[in-house]
Scaffold this motif. Structure first.
Motif, PDB file in Angstrom:
ATOM      1  N   ASN A   1     -34.816 -59.684 -10.634  1.00 30.17           N
ATOM      2  CA  ASN A   1     -35.008 -58.293 -10.211  1.00 30.17           C
ATOM      3  C   ASN A   1     -34.686 -58.133  -8.727  1.00 30.17           C
ATOM      4  O   ASN A   1     -34.021 -57.173  -8.319  1.00 30.17           O
ATOM      5  N   ARG A   2     -35.173 -59.104  -7.916  1.00 32.64           N
ATOM      6  CA  ARG A   2     -34.983 -59.003  -6.468  1.00 32.64           C
ATOM      7  C   ARG A   2     -33.506 -59.125  -6.105  1.00 32.64           C
ATOM      8  O   ARG A   2     -33.029 -58.449  -5.198  1.00 32.64           O
ATOM      9  N   ALA A   3     -32.763 -60.008  -6.814  1.00 33.05           N
ATOM     10  CA  ALA A   3     -31.350 -60.213  -6.486  1.00 33.05           C
ATOM     11  C   ALA A   3     -30.512 -58.988  -6.844  1.00 33.05           C
ATOM     12  O   ALA A   3     -29.618 -58.584  -6.101  1.00 33.05           O
ATOM     13  N   ILE A   4     -30.811 -58.385  -7.999  1.00 37.91           N
ATOM     14  CA  ILE A   4     -30.104 -57.164  -8.403  1.00 37.91           C
ATOM     15  C   ILE A   4     -30.341 -56.065  -7.370  1.00 37.91           C
ATOM     16  O   ILE A   4     -29.410 -55.409  -6.896  1.00 37.91           O
ATOM     17  N   SER A   5     -31.604 -55.872  -7.001  1.00 40.81           N
ATOM     18  CA  SER A   5     -31.973 -54.834  -6.041  1.00 40.81           C
ATOM     19  C   SER A   5     -31.332 -55.092  -4.677  1.00 40.81           C
ATOM     20  O   SER A   5     -30.807 -54.176  -4.035  1.00 40.81           O
ATOM     21  N   TYR A   6     -31.370 -56.331  -4.229  1.00 40.21           N
ATOM     22  CA  TYR A   6     -30.848 -56.687  -2.910  1.00 40.21           C
ATOM     23  C   TYR A   6     -29.346 -56.424  -2.824  1.00 40.21           C
ATOM     24  O   TYR A   6     -28.849 -55.872  -1.833  1.00 40.21           O
ATOM     25  N   ARG A   7     -28.610 -56.797  -3.878  1.00 35.40           N
ATOM     26  CA  ARG A   7     -27.159 -56.578  -3.858  1.00 35.40           C
ATOM     27  C   ARG A   7     -26.828 -55.089  -3.795  1.00 35.40           C
ATOM     28  O   ARG A   7     -25.905 -54.675  -3.080  1.00 35.40           O
ATOM     29  N   VAL A   8     -27.583 -54.297  -4.535  1.00 36.15           N
ATOM     30  CA  VAL A   8     -27.352 -52.851  -4.505  1.00 36.15           C
ATOM     31  C   VAL A   8     -27.594 -52.306  -3.095  1.00 36.15           C
ATOM     32  O   VAL A   8     -26.793 -51.538  -2.559  1.00 36.15           O
ATOM     33  N   ASP A   9     -28.694 -52.742  -2.466  1.00 35.99           N
ATOM     34  CA  ASP A   9     -29.028 -52.262  -1.126  1.00 35.99           C
ATOM     35  C   ASP A   9     -27.991 -52.672  -0.090  1.00 35.99           C
ATOM     36  O   ASP A   9     -27.709 -51.937   0.866  1.00 35.99           O
ATOM     37  N   LYS A  10     -27.411 -53.862  -0.258  1.00 39.14           N
ATOM     38  CA  LYS A  10     -26.453 -54.382   0.716  1.00 39.14           C
ATOM     39  C   LYS A  10     -25.008 -54.007   0.384  1.00 39.14           C
ATOM     40  O   LYS A  10     -24.087 -54.369   1.119  1.00 39.14           O
TER      41      LYS A  10
END
Length: 589
Positions: free
Chosen positions: A166-175
């Motif tokens: 979940n964190r990796a999906i969210s982080y990539r979207v944010d970056k």
């Protein structure tokens, strides 16, 4: 480079191979080949191996269908999407040719280290990580003390699956990274037996202020995951680069450690004897600092490094290194200072991460299963964070933890996101209650949490606009914790370093009480550390230190002060200054 399509040894790769083996693998290869520091041997799978795995199992369409249109701020939807992709990857079959290459390399590693089924650390290495402004800290998984061919292959799939936590999906979207522009390499590295010794993290700068003349080392007993995850509050050592000398040592609580067990890894309590002493000798600290300086000199930028001490050989190893990502993209000419104007009740303190102030409503989150309860603007309060909490950390007004040090996950991520954070408070979850309004103040180098919403302001200054004067401009300074942040000011040095403020902030007890209690060394060490930090911050500019000019009423406020200080009608003209220093009653101090 090797002709192998799917597996490369560290000696075959370097920092230019990030697109093929990811940042972590590439940097390990670079250090093995170009930097004279000890790195455990190992190999890495390639991005081609990852793409082959996806294509062989026809997973790309499933991933695309699952993530298209996903709102990463909807915690439940994010969790469902991540779980669907990870489950599919973990159930998938490893292509036979890829499996054979990995197992062959694993066997060769066993021959190299003279072990059958050698213990290895298995780490994820994404092709978009350790980049300026985007560390991807803890986004993918690491597995320690893995042994056996079947487990090795399963951990490759687990690492692939962790690209869609979940964190990796969210982080990539944010970056702004596409999910399909990122591939994953898997690192296999001989395991350092730090579970019977010590491990930790090292920054070749001060990670909060960005001051680049020091090396910051955190260490604790056992495997390094507990330092990185913030489960323990580690020891901290500050080394001054120009002289390569230790200028500060802070003892961490180090209550527990992660060690190898018959089934995986398990937590053990640290004895009171071990927790009450530093986990590294001064010689070991200096050795690590020298490794850190060599790595920084090679990369020509500040570095974030993980290290481990082998309990059998007593040898120190570097197990990871990556460019520091927060201060690398900052503007060193901009000075932004948060100033607390209101007054309130100090509830507790901890280690300050960043130099900001924020206010908000407390929301105590005990586990990842509760993160859907978190609201934007809340103050996240917890025992410690882990990478699964990234989706709520980015919307928190501030973060406060019981455990952890300045190199823990909570600290690294909060710095990158610009969220004020207090770690290692020990008491946050027991003192605070959900719904309470608080002010989190990291502005002066200490992490203070106050009750209520206090007023603060933000002062901004472009240092390039400050005119050059004929008169030498110097500053007054008494708080050592502010020294590294203020060192960037265009001044000629410190005109007045006030010893009494160092006593107040670093010692907090009357010097005569400490001497009578047999703790005179604590007093002299605290003074030496405080003065040393100020001098290091402004080196080679001059620092003028004035001996304490506390009045009797001010000394009485220190712990034990009422026993050693007379009550005077007018302390301004009383026992102070030189009259105190030649008095036999104060002479021992």
């Amino acid at each position: 480079m090797s002709d192998s399509k799917y597996v490369l040894w560290f000696k075959q790769i370097g920092k230019g191979d990030t697109a093929r083996v990811g940042g972590k693998s590439a940097n390990l290869g670079e250090m093995v080949n170009k930097v004279n520091v000890p790195v455990p041997p190992g190999f890495a799978t390639t991005s081609e191996a990852y793409q082959q795995f996806l294509e062989y199992n026809k997973l790309k369409d499933l991933i695309k269908d699952t993530l298209t249109g996903l709102d990463t701020h909807d915690m439940r939807a994010l969790a469902q999407a991540g779980n669907r992709i990870r489950s599919a990857i973990q159930r998938a079959e490893m292509p036979r040719n890829l499996e054979h290459q990995i197992i062959d390399a694993y066997k060769k590693l066993g021959v190299m280290v003279s072990q059958l089924n050698p213990l290895v650390a298995v780490r994820s290495s994404a092709t978009a990580e350790d980049l300026p402004g985007a560390s991807f800290a803890g986004q993918q998984d690491t597995y320690l003390n893995i042994s056996g061919e079947k487990k090795v292959i399963q951990k490759v799939k687990d690492c692939y699956a962790s690209l869609f936590t979940n964190r990796a999906i969210s982080y990539r979207v944010d970056k702004g990274f596409s999910h399909f522009d990122v591939s994953l390499s898997v690192v296999f590295q001989k395991m350092v037996k730090s579970d019977t010794a010590v491990s930790g993290v090292m920054f070749t700068i001060d990670p909060d202020s960005g001051f680049n003349n020091v090396i910051t080392i955190n260490g604790s007993y056992g495997l390094g995951e507990y330092v990185v995850q913030g489960i323990v509050t580690p020891d901290e050592f500050i080394v001054f680069k120009p002289k390569m000398t230790i200028i500060e040592k802070k003892l961490g609580t180090k209550k527990v450690k992660l060690v190898r067990s018959k089934v995986g890894n398990s937590e053990k309590k640290v004895s009171k004897e071990d927790s009450s002493r530093f986990c590294l000798t001064d010689k070991q600290v200096n050795s690590l600092a020298e490794y850190g300086r060599k790595i920084e000199d090679h990369y020509r930028c500040p570095m974030d490094i993980e290290w481990a001490l082998d309990g059998d050989t007593k040898k120190l190893y570097i197990v990871q290194a990556r460019p520091e990502t927060v201060h690398a993209v900052g503007d060193s000419n901009k000075l932004r200072k948060y100033v607390l104007e209101g007054k309130g009740k100090l509830l507790f303190s901890g280690l300050a991460i960043g130099r900001k102030i924020s206010t908000g409503k407390v929301n105590i989150i005990k586990s990842a299963s509760e993160i859907h309860k978190f609201k934007k603007g809340d103050v996240l309060v917890t025992k410690m964070t882990d990478p699964d909490w990234e989706p709520i950390m980015k919307i928190a007004s501030a973060i406060v933890t019981d455990e952890g040090g300045r190199t823990s996950h909570a600290a690294i991520v909060s710095r990158e996101m610009g969220v004020p954070c207090v770690v290692g408070s020990e008491v946050a979850t027991s003192i605070l209650k959900t719904g309470r309004m608080v002010t989190v103040d990291c502005s002066d180098g200490d992490g203070n949490v106050y009750g209520g919403v206090l007023k603060f302001r933000i002062d901004e200054k472009d240092l390039k606009t400050i005119p050059v004067t004929k008169t030498d401009v110097m500053i007054n300074l008494g708080e050592p914790n502010q020294a590294f942040s203020l060192a960037k000011l265009p001044v000629k040095g410190v005109g007045l370093a006030r010893e009494e403020f160092i006593i107040l902030s670093e010692v907090k007890a009357h010097p005569m009480k400490l001497i009578s209690d047999g703790k005179s060394e604590l007093y002299t060490n605290a003074l030496a550390t405080g003065i040393g930090k100020i001098c290091a911050a402004f080196y080679p500019r001059p620092v003028i230190v004035r001996l304490s000019d506390f009045k009797t009423d001010e000394y009485r406020t220190l712990d034990g002060g009422d026993k050693f200080e007379p009550e005077e009608d007018n302390p301004m003209i009383g026992w102070r200054g030189s009259s105190r220093y030649y008095d036999k009653d104060f002479l021992p101090a």
